[in-house]
Design a protein around this motif. Sequence first.
Motif, short mmCIF file in Angstrom:
data_model
loop_
_atom_site.label_atom_id
_atom_site.label_comp_id
_atom_site.label_asym_id
_atom_site.label_seq_id
_atom_site.Cartn_x
_atom_site.Cartn_y
_atom_site.Cartn_z
N SER A 141 0.81 -1.22 0.00
CA SER A 141 0.00 0.00 0.00
C SER A 141 0.84 1.26 0.00
O SER A 141 0.35 2.33 -0.33
CB SER A 141 -0.92 0.01 1.21
OG SER A 141 -1.85 -1.04 1.15
N TYR A 142 2.10 1.16 0.42
CA TYR A 142 3.09 2.23 0.35
C TYR A 142 2.53 3.62 0.66
O TYR A 142 2.27 4.41 -0.24
CB TYR A 142 3.73 2.24 -1.04
CG TYR A 142 5.07 2.92 -1.04
CD1 TYR A 142 5.20 4.24 -1.45
CD2 TYR A 142 6.21 2.26 -0.62
CE1 TYR A 142 6.43 4.88 -1.44
CE2 TYR A 142 7.44 2.89 -0.60
CZ TYR A 142 7.55 4.19 -1.02
OH TYR A 142 8.76 4.83 -1.01
N GLY A 143 2.40 3.90 1.94
CA GLY A 143 1.97 5.25 2.32
C GLY A 143 0.54 5.26 2.81
O GLY A 143 0.17 6.09 3.63
N LYS A 144 -0.26 4.36 2.34
CA LYS A 144 -1.64 4.27 2.82
C LYS A 144 -1.63 3.38 4.06
O LYS A 144 -1.33 2.18 3.97
CB LYS A 144 -2.54 3.67 1.74
CG LYS A 144 -4.01 3.77 2.05
CD LYS A 144 -4.83 3.35 0.84
CE LYS A 144 -6.31 3.49 1.13
NZ LYS A 144 -7.13 3.09 -0.03
N LEU A 145 -1.90 3.95 5.20
CA LEU A 145 -1.78 3.23 6.46
C LEU A 145 -3.15 2.87 7.03
O LEU A 145 -4.06 3.70 7.03
CB LEU A 145 -1.03 4.07 7.49
CG LEU A 145 0.49 4.15 7.33
CD1 LEU A 145 1.07 5.02 8.41
CD2 LEU A 145 1.11 2.76 7.36
N THR A 146 -3.25 1.65 7.52
CA THR A 146 -4.47 1.22 8.18
C THR A 146 -4.14 0.87 9.62
O THR A 146 -3.26 0.04 9.88
CB THR A 146 -5.07 -0.01 7.47
OG1 THR A 146 -5.37 0.34 6.12
CG2 THR A 146 -6.34 -0.46 8.17
#
Lengths: 113, 114
Positions: free
Chosen positions: A97-102
Amino acid sequence: GENVEQHPSTLSVQEGDSAVIKCTYSDSASNYFPWYKQELGKRPQLIIDIRSNVGEKKDQRIAVTLNKTAKHFSLHITETQPEDSAVYFCAPGGGTSYGKLTFGQGTILTVHP
Amino acid sequence: EAQVTQNPRYLITVTGKKLTVTCSQNMNHEYMSWYRQDPGLGLRQIYYSMNVEVTDKGDVPEGYKVSRKEKRNFPLILESPSPNQTSLYFCASSLSPSGEETQYFGPGTRLLVL
């Protein structure tokens, strides 16, 4: 995107007991595994993290263990104290996801004196 | 002192009145991000930025805008706020844009939309 599940959602222990919170993730490429603590009315802050080349990391009363095969990591708190009462979040990163954090949904830990 | 700052800390507004929440960091971090926190839902990412002029949607971007004209600033814009945007908002920054480094959070902005 990454699916992150955190269990339990609430945890109540007596002072001096141990507490364990588990975080399960879906992206096998994830390679950074942090735990954040959020005290009431405060911002989340990192308390411990681990990277995928390490299986366990300890810092005084807290530790994090990682099982990459099973895609989960856990926060361990020993000899709990009332000041450990807070909400704890996991947020695995570094995956596809590189940068998209859950973030996990959070675990409310209550330590009774 | 290394820090992330947000302003305002508290805001009450009415539906449809445009507002901006500012976020600034002094750590020369590449990565900045906005989250909203609602009871039982944890921290949900709104938008993130991996560098100047590079922004991308998180999980809940509807109703929000961002811009990254300078490395240190990452404002969150609500062009027409609605009551379902009442929430606690956190800005965060990190050294690496890949999600492999610690997130440093601002103090939070509590927003009430009437």
